[in-house]
Scaffold this active site. Structure first.
Site, PDB file in Angstrom:
ATOM      1  N   ARG A   1       0.811  -1.209   0.000  1.00 31.34           N
ATOM      2  CA  ARG A   1       0.000   0.000   0.000  1.00 31.34           C
ATOM      3  C   ARG A   1       0.850   1.269   0.000  1.00 31.34           C
ATOM      4  NH1 ARG A   1      -3.160   1.780  -2.694  1.00 31.34           N
ATOM      5  NH2 ARG A   1      -4.133  -0.281  -2.557  1.00 31.34           N
TER       6      ARG A   1
ATOM      7  N   LYS B   1       2.310  24.468  -2.734  1.00 27.74           N
ATOM      8  CA  LYS B   1       0.997  23.893  -2.436  1.00 27.74           C
ATOM      9  C   LYS B   1       1.090  22.374  -2.578  1.00 27.74           C
ATOM     10  CE  LYS B   1      -1.315  28.084  -4.022  1.00 27.74           C
ATOM     11  NZ  LYS B   1      -2.180  28.717  -5.039  1.00 27.74           N
TER      12      LYS B   1
END
Length: 283
Positions: free
Chosen positions: A99, A134
């Protein structure tokens, strides 16, 4: 200050801690410790691959005995059905790294894919697409690396490697002249004279003031429309680098580039991206 490698290593430590905790009890309860197997990374969507090098770090950090064979490297264009790499070793290790590796690969590949699209839109122009700050907290190094892999350029990495005098800095400093002068004095006092200075301007009055004062390396045109950007480029006349920023979409990207700016910063490269679809399957 921590190095890039140290920051990535710390990120992986945190990621494993939050995912595995005191143990992957699902895997531990049904997979013997000596069970061996092989899985491969299957690409399910067309795009630009990014994150292979980081995936190798994930596998090595968790279990150095895992054997990874890479077939496709970072930066390659991939299509559904491609196999990027295969990993062989303990099944427990394969299942516990799956994962985290996928989260990184999907996110980085999504960013690289979007960046490549933006970079292609500017083909033939001098303008280069830039990323911003950002980014996902903790993942900046990975996300900015993905931008680079996709053909974009990194702006500053953080608050430490460039001075960027934005609107709030200018206002709190008492105006453009004060902000620029204080920046130069700070760099001199702290023996950082080689650091670049960029200043944001919001209108033509501020632009004229910067042109009169000088003392910067780059001027950022904040939320200038296309017509005003053309006028601003003419006013600057090549004396400083010019960056366009604010409200620029893919549909308007090339028009801004055609104005003659050097850079176009796009926050969407990292804050509004869709991950590239892929899976890690037994083989």
């Amino acid at each position: 200050m921590k190095t890039k490698e140290e920051l990535i290593d710390g990120l992986l430590d945190l990621a494993f801690a939050e995912d595995i905790g005191d143990g992957d009890h699902t895997t531990l309860c049904c997979i013997p410790d000596d069970e061996m197997g092989k899985q491969h990374l299957l690409i399910k969507e067309e795009g630009v691959l990014a994150g292979v090098d980081i995936a190798l770090k994930v596998f090595k950090k968790f279990d150095p005995t895992l054997k990874v064979t890479v077939f496709i490297n970072d930066g390659a264009h991939v299509k559904p059905g491609d196999i990027a790499f295969e990993v062989e070793g303990k099944v427990r290790s394969l299942l516990q790294t799956e994962r985290l590796m996928l989260n990184i690969m999907q996110r980085m590949s999504g960013i690289a894919t979007m960046t490549a699209k933006y970079a292609a839109e500017l083909k033939g122009l001098k303008a280069k697409v830039l990323d911003t700050r950002k980014t996902t907290p903790g993942m900046r190094m990975l996300e900015k690396e993905a931008v680079r892999i996709g053909g974009g350029m990194n702006h500053r990495i953080g608050l430490f490697d460039m001075i960027l005098l934005k609107d709030n800095h200018v206002d709190f400093a008492g105006g453009i002249k004060n902000a620029i002068n204080k920046a130069h004095q700070y760099l001199k006092d702290n023996h950082k004279e080689g650091m670049q200075i960029e200043i944001e301007v919001r209108n033509f009055d501020e632009l004229r003031e910067v042109l009169e004062i000088g003392g910067v390396d780059r001027i950022m045109l904040d939320n200038f429309n296309i017509e005003n950007t053309k006028k601003a480029v003419e006013m600057v006349g090549g004396r400083f680098e010019i960056e366009s920023s604010g409200g620029i979409t893919f549909d308007t990207l090339r028009k801004y580039g055609e104005c003659g700016v050097d850079y176009i910063s796009v926050g969407a490269l990292t804050h509004s991206v869709k991950g590239l679809d892929m899976s890690f399957k037994a083989c």
